[in-house]
Design a protein around this motif. Structure first.
Motif, PDB file in Angstrom:
ATOM      1  N   LYS A 161       0.821  -1.206   0.000  1.00 11.37           N
ATOM      2  CA  LYS A 161       0.000   0.000   0.000  1.00 11.37           C
ATOM      3  C   LYS A 161       0.864   1.268   0.000  1.00 11.37           C
ATOM      4  CE  LYS A 161      -3.807  -2.433   0.423  1.00 11.37           C
ATOM      5  NZ  LYS A 161      -4.756  -2.576  -0.701  1.00 11.37           N
ATOM      6  N   GLY A 162       1.959   1.233   0.752  1.00 14.39           N
ATOM      7  CA  GLY A 162       2.762   2.430   0.905  1.00 14.39           C
ATOM      8  C   GLY A 162       3.729   2.684  -0.231  1.00 14.39           C
ATOM      9  N   PHE A 163       4.501   1.657  -0.605  1.00 18.36           N
ATOM     10  CA  PHE A 163       5.593   1.873  -1.550  1.00 18.36           C
ATOM     11  C   PHE A 163       5.273   1.411  -2.965  1.00 18.36           C
ATOM     12  CE2 PHE A 163       7.521   1.764   2.636  1.00 18.36           C
ATOM     13  CZ  PHE A 163       8.285   2.906   2.599  1.00 18.36           C
ATOM     14  N   ARG A 164       4.114   0.848  -3.148  1.00 17.75           N
ATOM     15  CA  ARG A 164       3.632   0.556  -4.505  1.00 17.75           C
ATOM     16  C   ARG A 164       2.429   1.422  -4.854  1.00 17.75           C
ATOM     17  NH1 ARG A 164       3.960  -6.081  -5.175  1.00 17.75           N
ATOM     18  NH2 ARG A 164       6.231  -6.211  -5.480  1.00 17.75           N
ATOM     19  N   GLY A 165       1.505   1.520  -3.898  1.00 12.61           N
ATOM     20  CA  GLY A 165       0.328   2.347  -4.138  1.00 12.61           C
ATOM     21  C   GLY A 165       0.493   3.777  -3.702  1.00 12.61           C
ATOM     22  N   PHE A 166       1.563   4.085  -2.973  1.00 11.69           N
ATOM     23  CA  PHE A 166       1.866   5.439  -2.487  1.00 11.69           C
ATOM     24  C   PHE A 166       0.732   6.021  -1.646  1.00 11.69           C
ATOM     25  CE2 PHE A 166       4.206   5.047  -6.577  1.00 11.69           C
ATOM     26  CZ  PHE A 166       5.489   4.975  -6.029  1.00 11.69           C
ATOM     27  N   GLU A 167       0.011   5.146  -0.938  1.00 15.54           N
ATOM     28  CA  GLU A 167      -1.023   5.576   0.006  1.00 15.54           C
ATOM     29  C   GLU A 167      -0.439   5.460   1.412  1.00 15.54           C
ATOM     30  OE1 GLU A 167      -5.291   4.484  -1.550  1.00 15.54           O
ATOM     31  OE2 GLU A 167      -4.017   2.712  -1.677  1.00 15.54           O
ATOM     32  N   PHE A 168       0.389   6.415   1.779  1.00 13.28           N
ATOM     33  CA  PHE A 168       1.145   6.298   3.015  1.00 13.28           C
ATOM     34  C   PHE A 168       0.248   6.388   4.251  1.00 13.28           C
ATOM     35  CE2 PHE A 168       4.341   7.985  -0.018  1.00 13.28           C
ATOM     36  CZ  PHE A 168       5.194   6.899   0.006  1.00 13.28           C
ATOM     37  N   GLY A 169      -0.792   7.187   4.185  1.00  7.24           N
ATOM     38  CA  GLY A 169      -1.716   7.267   5.303  1.00  7.24           C
ATOM     39  C   GLY A 169      -2.431   5.947   5.530  1.00  7.24           C
ATOM     40  N   TYR A 170      -2.868   5.318   4.445  1.00  7.12           N
ATOM     41  CA  TYR A 170      -3.568   4.036   4.546  1.00  7.12           C
ATOM     42  C   TYR A 170      -2.610   2.947   5.025  1.00  7.12           C
ATOM     43  CZ  TYR A 170      -6.943   0.425   3.220  1.00  7.12           C
ATOM     44  OH  TYR A 170      -7.841  -0.616   3.233  1.00  7.12           O
ATOM     45  N   ALA A 171      -1.368   2.960   4.520  1.00  7.04           N
ATOM     46  CA  ALA A 171      -0.369   1.989   4.956  1.00  7.04           C
ATOM     47  C   ALA A 171      -0.050   2.170   6.441  1.00  7.04           C
ATOM     48  CB  ALA A 171       0.903   2.128   4.118  1.00  7.04           C
ATOM     49  N   ALA A 172       0.004   3.430   6.895  1.00  5.71           N
ATOM     50  CA  ALA A 172       0.264   3.687   8.311  1.00  5.71           C
ATOM     51  C   ALA A 172      -0.859   3.141   9.188  1.00  5.71           C
ATOM     52  CB  ALA A 172       0.439   5.183   8.544  1.00  5.71           C
ATOM     53  N   ALA A 173      -2.095   3.173   8.690  1.00  7.26           N
ATOM     54  CA  ALA A 173      -3.214   2.602   9.442  1.00  7.26           C
ATOM     55  C   ALA A 173      -3.037   1.100   9.605  1.00  7.26           C
ATOM     56  CB  ALA A 173      -4.533   2.918   8.731  1.00  7.26           C
ATOM     57  N   PHE A 174      -2.560   0.424   8.557  1.00  8.06           N
ATOM     58  CA  PHE A 174      -2.231  -1.005   8.662  1.00  8.06           C
ATOM     59  C   PHE A 174      -1.184  -1.211   9.758  1.00  8.06           C
ATOM     60  CE2 PHE A 174      -4.611  -1.563   4.895  1.00  8.06           C
ATOM     61  CZ  PHE A 174      -4.744  -2.916   4.635  1.00  8.06           C
ATOM     62  N   GLY A 175      -0.188  -0.331   9.770  1.00  7.33           N
ATOM     63  CA  GLY A 175       0.871  -0.452  10.756  1.00  7.33           C
ATOM     64  C   GLY A 175       0.376  -0.272  12.182  1.00  7.33           C
ATOM     65  N   MET A 176      -0.546   0.644  12.390  1.00 10.30           N
ATOM     66  CA  MET A 176      -1.090   0.864  13.726  1.00 10.30           C
ATOM     67  C   MET A 176      -1.907  -0.346  14.198  1.00 10.30           C
ATOM     68  SD  MET A 176      -0.018   3.689  14.971  1.00 10.30           S
ATOM     69  CE  MET A 176       1.529   3.231  14.169  1.00 10.30           C
TER      70      MET A 176
END
Length: 284
Positions: free
Chosen positions: A247-262
C-alpha cells in the motif's frame, strides 16, 4: 540524586537514538494514519476514514488471516528448535563453543541470502525435490501451493532466526543450579521428570522472553516473503507487513499503509500482554 543522574548520562546517547529512530517515527506513523498523506508530501486530515476503509477492504482480512496462520506455525517451530538445540548444547561436553558457533551462524546471515538459498532448495530441480526423486516420490512445489507456502516460509525463518533464542535459553539453562538436578537424580527422577519439574519452571523467564521476541518477529516477517514469493501464490503469503509495503511503496497511500501499521502494533501489544498474563507476572 548523583547516582540517578550519572546513570542517565550513561544511557542518554542510546536513549536519544531510541527516541529519534523508534518513538518519534511511531508517533509520526500514528498521526499519518489519520491523514491521506501521499508521495508528494501533501496531506489532509481524514480522521478514522482509513480505519473504516480497512474494515471493508478484503486485502486487510486476507493479510490478517495469513499473518495469524504464519505466526501460529512459525512461533512453536522456532521455540522448539531453540529449546531443543539449547538442551543438546547444554549436555555437550567437548567442543561446545564450536557447535554453538555453527548453530548460531544462520542468524548472522541476511534474510535475503537465506531466502535465495532456500528458494533454490525448494525449486522443482532443487535439493529437496532431488532427494525425493531418488526415493521415487513426485516433486513437491512448496512455494507454488497455497497450503504449503506458509510452513515452507516459516521453516526458512525458523532456520534463520533460532540461533539467538537458542543462546538466550542456553543462558537460562546455565543459570539453573546443578545441585537441584543432582538431588532429583539421586532421588530417582527420570530425565523427563527433571525437565518437567525443575528445568521448565526455572526456565520460564527465558522462555517468556523468547516467546515474545519470536512472536513479534513472526508478525513482522517481510524479507523472506519479498525474496521468495512476493506475497503469492494467490496472496497465500500476503502478510500485514507485506500489505504495508504494497500500500505504501507501490500504491503510495502512506496514510492508509500507516493505518495497517497501527493495527499491527495493536495486535502485537495485545498478544504480548496475553502471553505475559498466561506465563505469570512473576516470571517476566
Amino acid at each position: 540524586m548523583r547516582d540517578p543522574v550519572t546513570g542517565l548520562l550513561f544511557v542518554l546517547p542510546m536513549l536519544v537514538l531510541f527516541l529519534i529512530f523508534r518513538i518519534f517515527p511511531s508517533l509520526g506513523a500514528a498521526g499519518m494514519s489519520l491523514t491521506n498523506w501521499n508521495i508528494g508530501g501533501e496531506w489532509e486530515f481524514t480522521g478514522l476514514d482509513n480505519y473504516a476503509r480497512m474494515l471493508d477492504d478484503p486485502t486487510f482480512w486476507i493479510s490478517l488471516k495469513t499473518t495469524l496462520v504464519y505466526v501460529a506455525v512459525y512461533v512453536p517451530m522456532t521455540v522448539l528448535f531453540s529449546l531443543g538445540t539449547a538442551l543438546l548444547l547444554n549436555a555437550v561436553v567437548t567442543m561446545r563453543g564450536l557447535w554453538r558457533g555453527m548453530l548460531f551462524l544462520p542468524y548472522v546471515t541476511s534474510f535475503v541470502l537465506a531466502g535465495v538459498i532456500w528458494r533454490w532448495i525448494y525449486e522443482y530441480n532443487g535439493l529437496i525435490n532431488g532427494l525425493l526423486a531418488k526415493l521415487d516420490l513426485g516433486p513437491v512445489m512448496f512455494l507454488e501451493r497455497s497450503e504449503l507456502v506458509l510452513p515452507a516460509l516459516a521453516l526458512v525463518s525458523a532456520w534463520k532466526g533460532f540461533g539467538y533464542s537458542m543462546l538466550i535459553l542456553l543462558a537460562g539453562l546455565k543459570a539453573i543450579p546443578g545441585s537441584y538436578l543432582e538431588a532429583a537424580r539421586v532421588d530417582g527422577a527420570s530425565a523427563w521428570q527433571r525437565f518437567r519439574s525443575i528445568v521448565l519452571p526455572l526456565l520460564k523467564p527465558a522462555l517468556f522472553f523468547v516467546l515474545v521476541i519470536e512472536t513479534i518477529s513472526g508478525f513482522q516477517v517481510f524479507d523472506t516473503i519479498y525474496v521468495m514469493t512476493g506475497g503469492g501464490p494467490a496472496r497465500a503469503s500476503y502478510t500485514l507487513i507485506y500489505a504495508i509495503y504494497d500500500k505504501g511503496f507501490r500504491g503510495f497511500e502512506f496514510g492508509y499503509a500507516a493505518a495497517f501499521g497501527m493495527v499491527l502494533f495493536a495486535i502485537i501489544l495485545i498478544v504480548s500482554l496475553i502471553q505475559r498474563r498466561l506465563l505469570g507476572r512473576e516470571n517476566t
